[in-house]
Design a protein around this motif. Structure first.
Motif, PDB file in Angstrom:
ATOM      1  N   ARG A 108      22.709  37.657  56.799  1.00 17.73           N
ATOM      2  CA  ARG A 108      23.788  36.666  56.755  1.00 17.73           C
ATOM      3  C   ARG A 108      24.919  37.127  55.838  1.00 17.73           C
ATOM      4  NH1 ARG A 108      25.916  33.002  53.372  1.00 17.73           N
ATOM      5  NH2 ARG A 108      27.010  31.258  54.343  1.00 17.73           N
ATOM      6  N   ALA A 109      24.541  37.570  54.627  1.00 17.17           N
ATOM      7  CA  ALA A 109      25.562  38.000  53.662  1.00 17.17           C
ATOM      8  C   ALA A 109      26.344  39.200  54.202  1.00 17.17           C
ATOM      9  CB  ALA A 109      24.893  38.368  52.342  1.00 17.17           C
ATOM     10  N   TRP A 110      25.622  40.098  54.868  1.00 19.57           N
ATOM     11  CA  TRP A 110      26.266  41.298  55.416  1.00 19.57           C
ATOM     12  C   TRP A 110      27.259  40.910  56.512  1.00 19.57           C
ATOM     13  CZ3 TRP A 110      25.010  43.995  60.250  1.00 19.57           C
ATOM     14  CH2 TRP A 110      25.581  45.259  60.345  1.00 19.57           C
ATOM     15  N   ALA A 111      26.829  40.058  57.432  1.00 17.66           N
ATOM     16  CA  ALA A 111      27.714  39.621  58.526  1.00 17.66           C
ATOM     17  C   ALA A 111      28.916  38.865  57.956  1.00 17.66           C
ATOM     18  CB  ALA A 111      26.949  38.739  59.511  1.00 17.66           C
ATOM     19  N   LEU A 112      28.641  38.028  56.944  1.00 18.07           N
ATOM     20  CA  LEU A 112      29.736  37.256  56.349  1.00 18.07           C
ATOM     21  C   LEU A 112      30.734  38.179  55.647  1.00 18.07           C
ATOM     22  CD1 LEU A 112      30.940  34.490  55.842  1.00 18.07           C
ATOM     23  CD2 LEU A 112      29.433  34.207  53.887  1.00 18.07           C
ATOM     24  N   SER A 113      30.230  39.248  55.017  1.00 19.46           N
ATOM     25  CA  SER A 113      31.150  40.174  54.332  1.00 19.46           C
ATOM     26  C   SER A 113      32.055  40.868  55.354  1.00 19.46           C
ATOM     27  CB  SER A 113      30.384  41.199  53.497  1.00 19.46           C
ATOM     28  OG  SER A 113      29.720  42.111  54.331  1.00 19.46           O
ATOM     29  N   ILE A 114      31.516  41.168  56.540  1.00 22.67           N
ATOM     30  CA  ILE A 114      32.351  41.766  57.592  1.00 22.67           C
ATOM     31  C   ILE A 114      33.410  40.756  58.035  1.00 22.67           C
ATOM     32  CG2 ILE A 114      32.346  42.599  59.984  1.00 22.67           C
ATOM     33  CD1 ILE A 114      29.576  43.799  59.438  1.00 22.67           C
ATOM     34  N   ALA A 115      32.973  39.504  58.206  1.00 23.59           N
ATOM     35  CA  ALA A 115      33.917  38.456  58.628  1.00 23.59           C
ATOM     36  C   ALA A 115      35.017  38.265  57.581  1.00 23.59           C
ATOM     37  CB  ALA A 115      33.164  37.152  58.868  1.00 23.59           C
ATOM     38  N   VAL A 116      34.627  38.260  56.302  1.00 30.74           N
ATOM     39  CA  VAL A 116      35.613  38.061  55.217  1.00 30.74           C
ATOM     40  C   VAL A 116      36.633  39.199  55.227  1.00 30.74           C
ATOM     41  CG1 VAL A 116      35.900  38.084  52.698  1.00 30.74           C
ATOM     42  CG2 VAL A 116      34.140  36.657  53.738  1.00 30.74           C
ATOM     43  N   SER A 117      36.140  40.415  55.476  1.00 32.14           N
ATOM     44  CA  SER A 117      37.061  41.548  55.503  1.00 32.14           C
ATOM     45  C   SER A 117      38.049  41.413  56.674  1.00 32.14           C
ATOM     46  CB  SER A 117      36.234  42.828  55.585  1.00 32.14           C
ATOM     47  OG  SER A 117      36.775  43.745  56.438  1.00 32.14           O
ATOM     48  N   LEU A 118      37.578  40.908  57.812  1.00 32.65           N
ATOM     49  CA  LEU A 118      38.476  40.697  58.958  1.00 32.65           C
ATOM     50  C   LEU A 118      39.472  39.567  58.678  1.00 32.65           C
ATOM     51  CD1 LEU A 118      35.905  41.070  61.892  1.00 32.65           C
ATOM     52  CD2 LEU A 118      37.672  42.693  61.249  1.00 32.65           C
ATOM     53  N   VAL A 119      38.980  38.525  57.987  1.00 32.98           N
ATOM     54  CA  VAL A 119      39.872  37.409  57.640  1.00 32.98           C
ATOM     55  C   VAL A 119      40.984  37.908  56.708  1.00 32.98           C
ATOM     56  CG1 VAL A 119      40.036  35.240  56.344  1.00 32.98           C
ATOM     57  CG2 VAL A 119      38.167  35.581  57.950  1.00 32.98           C
ATOM     58  N   ARG A 120      40.594  38.756  55.741  1.00 31.51           N
ATOM     59  CA  ARG A 120      41.593  39.277  54.798  1.00 31.51           C
ATOM     60  C   ARG A 120      42.710  40.020  55.548  1.00 31.51           C
ATOM     61  NH1 ARG A 120      39.033  41.791  49.935  1.00 31.51           N
ATOM     62  NH2 ARG A 120      38.001  43.023  51.510  1.00 31.51           N
TER      63      ARG A 120
END
Lengths: 222, 202
Positions: A108-120
């Motif tokens: 979950r944390a890994w997928a969320l970190s990818i999502a956060v990077s895309l959001v940025r």
């Protein structure tokens, strides 16, 4: 193997109808044997099976985490359309890079970190539009995401918070939102942003100085 | 009045099932496309090499040494060109389905930075690059809209702005930017001296 790890599950088998959107439409033969998986299968086990080519495990991983990601990303981007795009791109990268995940239980944390990077990335692009005076409208500002029955005053506070957050640089905005809107721990915020703890604290403090002028949050529990 | 921590406790937490299913279907289609194209690309690359090596006709017998040399040079060049063209096409096809690297994102970031530091000409060059070479990217219309506004406001070249904004509208810009883009186009047409700049809706 028992039903707990899903190898020969008899617990709540996931039987898909032919027209089910969850059914694999890729048509690629999986490298591993595809079996019915129980809903109770650990995420780490699903990751291992998905790595081996089990499309059922991929589907279950998506089902288990996509809803959560859509909600978090909608709050971060303030746009339902953008959230769908980000979650699509996130899972595209997740399934492509699944073998790079060292600790499957951290999925979950890994997928969320990818999502956060895309959001940025998206938030930075948004700045381009702002510079030329063409800021795209948020379809889901925070006040529009308020729970039913929330007081008018609280909705007003959310609207102010939304406006202040939107004026912050991408890193400060994300750090503050992950910490105080999502309630993530400081260490986790640093991990999700891919920044050091000190830098993350600096981002949050900088955001806090500008937000605190307009909006008050309840005191943090000790 | 203060908000609770974390703020999401006063926000809706219901799952948007439709969005989740829609995204899954889209994801499957994207992956399906990439799985179909990549093996084809590899096969095409191999085929291109084989065609160039095996199927090239032999020269007719008994020509002079100078003719042979000249013909050899010509054939080598043509064969290399053919292989290169075919290989480039195949590699380009393969690349088009791979998400990273995010070249367009980097160009847009650089353009925003150029504007921030007061260099609209540089921003124009970067955004033109997006329009020229990445027209299929979903962010291309946004880049063209920004380009049009820069040409109109900062560079005072309304005729160029008309071209950029018209191009942006042809590429289906994001819904929330359509009205402002039409208004920008109308403004650019007026500034360019057009008698009938039109109005929105067209």
């Amino acid at each position: 193997m028992d039903g707990q790890n899903g190898r020969k599950s008899t617990v709540e088998p996931l039987e898909e109808a032919d027209d089910s959107p969850w059914k694999d439409t890729v048509g690629q033969p999986a490298r591993a044997e595809v079996v019915h998986l129980a809903n109770g299968v650990e995420t780490a086990e699903l990751v291992v099976r998905a790595r081996a080519g089990d499309v059922g495990a991929e589907s279950l991983l998506y089902r288990r985490h996509a809803g959560d990601l859509v909600r978090v990303v909608t709050r971060l981007t303030r746009s339902a359309t953008a959230a769908e795009d980000v979650v699509h791109d996130t899972f595209l990268l997740v399934f492509e890079r699944l073998k790079q995940l060292r600790e499957p239980h951290q999925f979950r944390a890994w997928a969320l970190s990818i999502a956060v990077s895309l959001v940025r990335k998206r938030l930075r692009r948004q700045k381009l539009l702002e510079w030329v005076g063409l800021e795209a409208l948020a379809s889901e500002p925070l006040e529009a995401q308020a729970r039913d029955g929330l007081s008018v005053e609280a909705r007003g506070e959310l609207a102010v918070l939304d406006a202040v957050l939107n004026r912050l640089p991408a890193n400060q905005r994300l750090a503050w939102a992950l910490r105080h809107i999502e309630g993530e721990k400081l260490d986790d915020v640093a991990l999700l942003l891919g920044r050091s703890l000190a830098t993350t604290k600096r981002y949050i403090a900088a955001a806090e100085r500008r937000i605190g002028v307009h909006v008050q949050l309840d005191r943090e529990a000790p | 009045m203060s908000l609770p921590r974390p703020v999401r406790t006063v926000l809706r937490d219901d799952a948007n099932d439709q969005a989740v299913v829609r995204t899954w279907v889209r994801l499957q289609k994207t992956r399906q496309a990439s799985r179909k194209v990549l093996p084809l690309a590899v096969a095409g690359l191999v085929l291109a090499g084989l065609t160039a090596v095996v199927c090239w006709p032999e020269p007719s017998p008994a020509p002079s040494a100078s003719v042979l040399l000249a013909r050899g040079r010509q054939q080598t060049t043509t064969r290399a060109q053919t292989t290169r063209v075919l290989s480039t096409q195949v590699v380009a096809d393969a690349r088009s389905v791979r998400p990273p690297p995010d070249v367009v994102g980097a160009l847009l970031d650089a353009a925003a930075e150029a504007l921030r530091t007061g260099h609209p000409e540089r921003a124009e060059a970067l955004l033109s690059e997006v329009a020229r070479h990445h027209e299929g990217d979903p962010r291309a219309p946004t880049a063209l809209i920004a380009l049009g506004r820069i040409q109109l406001d900062a560079l005072h070249r309304p005729a160029d702005a008309v071209v950029s904004l018209t191009h942006a509208l042809e590429l289906n810009p994001p819904e929330d930017l359509v009205v402002s883009t039409w208004k920008s186009l109308e403004e650019a047409r007026r500034a360019a001296g057009e008698r009938d700049p039109g109005s929105f809706p067209p």
